[in-house]
Design an enzyme around this catalytic site. Structure first.
Site, PDB file in Angstrom:
ATOM      1  N   TYR B 136      40.843  52.282  80.442  1.00  0.00           N
ATOM      2  CA  TYR B 136      40.578  53.722  80.550  1.00  0.00           C
ATOM      3  C   TYR B 136      39.628  54.211  79.459  1.00  0.00           C
ATOM      4  O   TYR B 136      38.790  55.074  79.701  1.00  0.00           O
ATOM      5  CB  TYR B 136      41.897  54.506  80.528  1.00  0.00           C
ATOM      6  CG  TYR B 136      42.501  54.585  81.912  1.00  0.00           C
ATOM      7  CD1 TYR B 136      41.866  55.336  82.902  1.00  0.00           C
ATOM      8  CD2 TYR B 136      43.649  53.897  82.244  1.00  0.00           C
ATOM      9  CE1 TYR B 136      42.388  55.398  84.182  1.00  0.00           C
ATOM     10  CE2 TYR B 136      44.184  53.955  83.527  1.00  0.00           C
ATOM     11  CZ  TYR B 136      43.543  54.718  84.489  1.00  0.00           C
ATOM     12  OH  TYR B 136      44.046  54.779  85.745  1.00  0.00           O
ATOM     13  N   GLU B 232      62.720  31.970  86.511  1.00  0.00           N
ATOM     14  CA  GLU B 232      61.574  32.624  87.161  1.00  0.00           C
ATOM     15  C   GLU B 232      61.971  33.990  87.724  1.00  0.00           C
ATOM     16  O   GLU B 232      61.304  34.992  87.481  1.00  0.00           O
ATOM     17  CB  GLU B 232      61.023  31.742  88.287  1.00  0.00           C
ATOM     18  CG  GLU B 232      59.884  32.396  89.057  1.00  0.00           C
ATOM     19  CD  GLU B 232      59.425  31.604  90.271  1.00  0.00           C
ATOM     20  OE1 GLU B 232      59.904  30.469  90.446  1.00  0.00           O
ATOM     21  OE2 GLU B 232      58.591  32.131  91.021  1.00  0.00           O
ATOM     22  N   ASP B 284      61.761  28.545  91.410  1.00  0.00           N
ATOM     23  CA  ASP B 284      61.831  28.274  92.851  1.00  0.00           C
ATOM     24  C   ASP B 284      61.312  26.878  93.128  1.00  0.00           C
ATOM     25  O   ASP B 284      60.448  26.368  92.407  1.00  0.00           O
ATOM     26  CB  ASP B 284      60.922  29.253  93.618  1.00  0.00           C
ATOM     27  CG  ASP B 284      61.523  30.636  93.723  1.00  0.00           C
ATOM     28  OD1 ASP B 284      62.718  30.785  93.389  1.00  0.00           O
ATOM     29  OD2 ASP B 284      60.791  31.566  94.124  1.00  0.00           O
TER      30      ASP B 284
END
Lengths: 581, 402
Positions: B136, B232, B284
């Site tokens: 910004y 995770e 996973d």
């Protein structure tokens, strides 16, 4: 099968039938088949009438060696769909005796029998228009003509007897005074419709002006708009020479007719003197191959023998030189450019005139002009203007050999976009002129050129060579635009970089900025060159110097030329208003 | 022929450069020579001086009539090496040149300087901010009134990374941090920005990991942990926290919510380094999970220059292995079919140097052969606390790691 019993029909005797058999007059035939000659719709009838009259005027002027000046006026009558077509020229005029024949008899003329390039061919045109007018309005054609300043102008009305194909004249009178030293003015009242657009009379006049820069045109349409195209070339085109037919161009029927009407007493001499490119030696070879004797009388050669003579003429072993081409009258490079620039507001013009070529024994020549950029619309398909012997063809574009040739060209290689099977998109105008002793039209109404491979190839080659030059220009323009854009981007960013560097180091870097600007300038040099119209770009120079190219700087003063649209010709308006009484 | 030509040209150019160096004009050859040199920011400078050096190098180049450029170390697979000795991914020497006067690079060149300016301002003011903040700060309209310096943070983030590598400065040194992500609970007490925090009393949400975890911000005080478990999925981390898994097994429970951000990776690195704890990675069973583990263990391609201070070669893969569902009797019904992307990614990973270990090749190929992937949550199919009561304890007890 049905088993319904049919009542046996009574046999009609030949005698009874013969009562109904009678000669059909040409005029009557026309009355029933007007579509063959271009009178199938009200809109087209107007165009055809103007076209025939203008063609005749131009041909007459050129034949007489007069620079043509033509006035065309369309007047709207108070009745619906009723117009008067008035065409006036400064031609040689017509002797009173011939006036009824020329305007009141179908198939009367000097052009049909000659092997020579001319606008009209069949001699059917103007009288057909007169007949159409008479059939739809009952009004006869009105004509006034004067053959010289010392002769009186003669005016008359020509009525056609449609049964007998014979003209009748009424109101024939000599005028004491007429505003032209020589020339012809005719007016035909007819049922018609005036609609603007691609197939309008406006368009016809405009295109005719493009193809005939040696002629001046003054035109007033029924809406009252005036437009004038002043002559932009000081001389008439070289008159076309008449030639004898070439053996490869004659059909069997014509050959038979020629055999019967020849003045020569032997087949051999008939061949060598009535045809072009047949020497006595070649003639005897042809005769030999046909199994005839050189001394045979032409008129006595039976049907079977004609056949073998015809075959011998067209035998591939019979080597006959291509026909002479001095019978052709192309528009010419400079004239084409003059015509294009007076009609089209574009940036780039280029033309190409091919060497004469031959299709089926008929000499022909192709000329192409391309106009790119300027006021031409950039977001629509390219426009193709087709001309045959300087006459614009406005109908049946799809079936025309010229359009097919334009489609065959791969326009992408010249920097234009082209969808599959379509004309390219871009500010492009393609003008194609086909000059020939015998233009192979695909129909009697002379609206499209028949598709001969030889002709299509010539057109394509001409377009391609124009296209290459245009491509150079288009690509150069695109490159210049690109370079200019690049520089804009560079300069925008370098400004920001300099301001960042100033913030980081806390020092003033005006020098840095200048150095970057110098690099930016060097990096986008080409844009600079073109912006300044500097002439060090060799390629650009070469292109601009070529005699078949005109480049008009769009930023420079507008070129004096009539606008494609009628509204444009403001200057000419007053002058033209004076010329119309 | 070519060799001859080369020899000739080098001979000539050296002669010329020595002879002409005092001359006022710079010839095309000198320009070319100058453009061949690589601009490398000296490592010994401090960050402030490094940014100045970068700015001045552009000025110097322009003075020599050379298009200004920045040489940016390449952050792609082609420019990383897997060091078998250190067992981490290291960045190679290849650099990419970014020039101002190249249509494809001009905008990025300008953006690099805008970001450099922003960093310089942060240095000057002694402030630290997020990369979103810097986006910004650096976003404004250029002089033409139309174009913005940046249109999206997606544009500015890679530029920041470019600047990090070309200056050889850490993000923290540039006074920047990424949006924070990740939570920790466990028998650990630390000081965060002066506040002492007991991570065993963090309720259900845990302590959130700040963007910068350098010793000047975070110090470890004491701990009773035996290992660290990186999870995770946040949902699974929440399950483990609720079941007080960390209390029962004396471990520090960390989640990075997917691919762990730099803050979490740096924190893990410091914990492993300073507390000498083993790290188990629990992800996973899919190519992305494998890769999360690999990034933690060996480092990433994009941040290969940070591997030395982030990669944890001792990290161990605790699960989910492609062999686990069969071994632990998890229903086929909760598996997910591999899609084309999964397969493509798996094949990519198979080819990476740091996945050449026989066991990893076997693991990934087994997954591909099965044609399915498993999420951590799949374990809940065997019972809500199966993961805390049975799966993890058994894995740890058996030292069943990859």
């Amino acid at each position: 099968m049905t088993t319904t019993k049919k009542t046996p029909r009574k046999r009609v005797s030949a005698e009874t039938l013969s009562k109904n058999q009678r000669e059909i007059s040409v005029s009557e035939f026309f009355a029933k088949n007007r579509h063959l000659l271009g009178f199938d719709s009200l809109r087209k009838a107007l165009l055809t009438t103007v076209k025939e009259a203008v063609d005749n005027s131009l041909d007459a002027c050129e034949e007489a060696g007069i620079l043509p000046e033509i006035w065309v006026t369309l007047l709207s009558r108070s009745e619906e769909n009723r117009y008067v077509v008035q065409v006036r020229d400064n031609g040689p005029g017509i002797v009173p005796k011939q006036m009824p024949n020329i305007f009141g008899k179908l198939l009367y003329g000097s052009k049909f029998h000659s092997m020579k390039q001319s606008r009209g061919q069949q001699g059917i045109g103007i009288s057909a228009a007169a007949m159409y007018g008479q059939l739809t309005t009952g009004k006869p054609l009105d004509v006034t003509s004067r053959t010289g300043p010392r002769k009186p102008a003669v005016s008359m009305k020509v009525i056609i007897d449609t049964n007998a194909n014979k003209p009748k004249t009424v109101n024939q009178k000599e005028l004491d005074e007429w505003h032209l030293a020589h020339g012809t003015e005719l007016s035909i009242e007819l049922e018609a419709k005036y609609i603007k657009g691609k197939q309008s009379v406006d368009e016809f006049i405009y295109q005719t002006a493009v193809a005939n820069p040696h002629a001046s045109f003054h035109y007033r349409n029924p809406v009252g708009e005036l437009v004038s195209f002043e002559r932009s070339v000081p001389d008439n085109p070289e008159p076309a020479k008449e030639i004898k037919p070439h053996p490869h161009g004659v059909e069997l029927g014509v050959l038979m007719k020629m055999l019967q009407s020849t003045k020569q007493s032997t087949v051999s001499s008939f061949l060598s003197s009535d045809f072009s490119r047949v020497s006595p030696g070649l003639a005897s070879k042809i005769v030999q191959r046909a199994g005839l004797k050189p001394r045979n009388r032409p008129s006595t050669i039976a049907r079977k023998e004609v056949d073998s003579l015809y075959r011998s003429l067209n035998d591939p072993a019979t080597k006959i030189m291509a026909p002479p081409t001095n019978c052709l009258s192309p528009i010419g490079m400079q004239e084409l450019l003059a015509g294009l620039t007076r009609g089209v507001k574009a940036e780039f013009f280029t033309v190409e005139t091919r060497k004469p070529a031959v299709y089926r024994g008929n000499p022909f020549q192709v000329e192409v002009g391309l106009a790119w950029g300027g006021d031409l619309p950039g977001d629509s398909l390219a426009r193709v203007m087709r001309f045959a012997n300087r006459v614009p063809l406005l109908h049946q574009a799809g079936g025309c050999c010229i359009n097919k040739a334009a489609l065959e060209v791969s326009w992408k290689s010249y920097g234009l976009q082209q969808a599959r099977g379509a004309l390219p998109t871009g500010p492009l105008l393609v003008m194609v002129h086909l000059a020939s002793v015998w233009v192979p039209f695909s129909s009697e109404s002379k609206e499209a050129v028949a598709d001969y491979d030889e002709i299509r190839k010539e057109i394509r080659l001409a377009i391609q060579s124009c296209g290459r030059r245009m491509g150079q220009f288009v690509k150069r323009k695109a490159r210049a635009r690109n370079e200019a854009k690049r520089r804009e981007v560079f300069n925008l960013y370098l400004d920001e970089v300099v301001s960042c560097v100033e913030t980081i180091t806390g020092e003033d870097h005006e020098k840095f900025r200048k150095q970057l600007m110098t690099i930016s300038k060097a990096k986008t040099e080409l844009a600079e060159l073109l912006e300044e119209q500097s002439s060090s770009a060799d390629e650009a120079d070469e292109l601009a110097a070529a005699e078949n190219v005109i480049i008009i700087d769009p930023d420079a003063v507008a070129v004096e030329s009539a606008a494609p649209e009628l509204q444009g010709a403001v200057n000419a308006r007053e002058q033209a208003a004076l010329d119309f009484d | 022929m070519a060799a001859k030509k080369k020899a000739k040209s080098t001979g000539k150019s050296t002669g010329k450069s020595t002879g002409k160096s005092t001359g006022k004009t710079t010839g095309a050859r000198d320009v070319a020579l100058e453009a061949h040199k690589r601009v490398q920011v000296p490592a010994k400078l401090d960050t402030n001086a490094k940014i100045d050096f970068l700015a001045n190098s552009a000025v110097k180049l322009a003075r020599k009539k050379v298009d200004p450029f920045v040489d940016i170390p390449t952050r792609t697979l082609s420019n990383v090496n897997f060091s078998k000795r250190k067992k981490i991914i290291e960045m190679g020497d290849a650099t990419q040149r970014r020039s101002l006067f190249n249509m494809n690079q001009a905008r990025k060149f300008m953006q690099t300087f805008v970001i450099a300016k922003g960093c310089k301002q942060l240095q000057a003011e002694g402030k630290t901010t997020s990369i979103r903040d810097l986006y910004y700060m650096s976003k404004y309209t250029l002089k033409d009134g139309k174009e913005n310096t940046f249109d999206d943070q997606v544009e500015s983030d890679p530029i920041i990374e470019d600047l990090e590598v070309s200056l050889g400065s850490l993000r923290e040194e540039l006074h920047l941090f990424a949006a924070k992500r990740g939570s920790v609970v466990g028998p650990l007490t630390l000081v965060d920005a002066g506040d002492t925090i007991d991570l065993s009393r963090m309720g259900s949400g845990g302590w959130s990991v700040p963007g910068i975890v350098e010793p000047n911000v975070v110090q470890f005080v004491k701990h009773k942990a035996k290992f660290i478990l990186l999870v995770e999925k946040e949902a699974v981390w929440a399950r483990l926290n609720e079941d007080k898994f960390w209390k029962r097994h004396n471990c520090i429970l960390v989640t990075g919510q997917g691919q762990p951000p730099r803050g979490v990776r740096r924190l893990l690195f410091r914990m492993v380094q300073e507390m000498k704890l083993p790290l188990y990675v629990f992800v996973d069973n899919d190519p992305w999970g494998y890769y999360i583990h690999s990034v933690v263990k060996q480092g990433s391609i994009n941040l290969a220059f940070e591997s030395a201070r982030m990669a944890i070669p001792s990290a161990q893969f605790i699960g989910l292995s492609a062999y686990d569902p069969a071994r632990y009797g998890i229903s086929e019904g909760v598996s997910i079919k591999l899609n084309d992307q999964d397969r493509a990614r798996a094949k990519e990973i198979l080819a990476y140097d740091w996945f050449q270990d026989r066991r990893w090749q076997r693991e990934i190929k087994h997954m591909l052969k099965q044609g399915v992937k498993w999420e951590l949550e799949a374990l809940s199919n065997k019972g809500i606390s199966f993961v805390t009561e049975e799966y993890l304890p058994k894995k740890i007890a058996d030292q069943d790691f990859l």
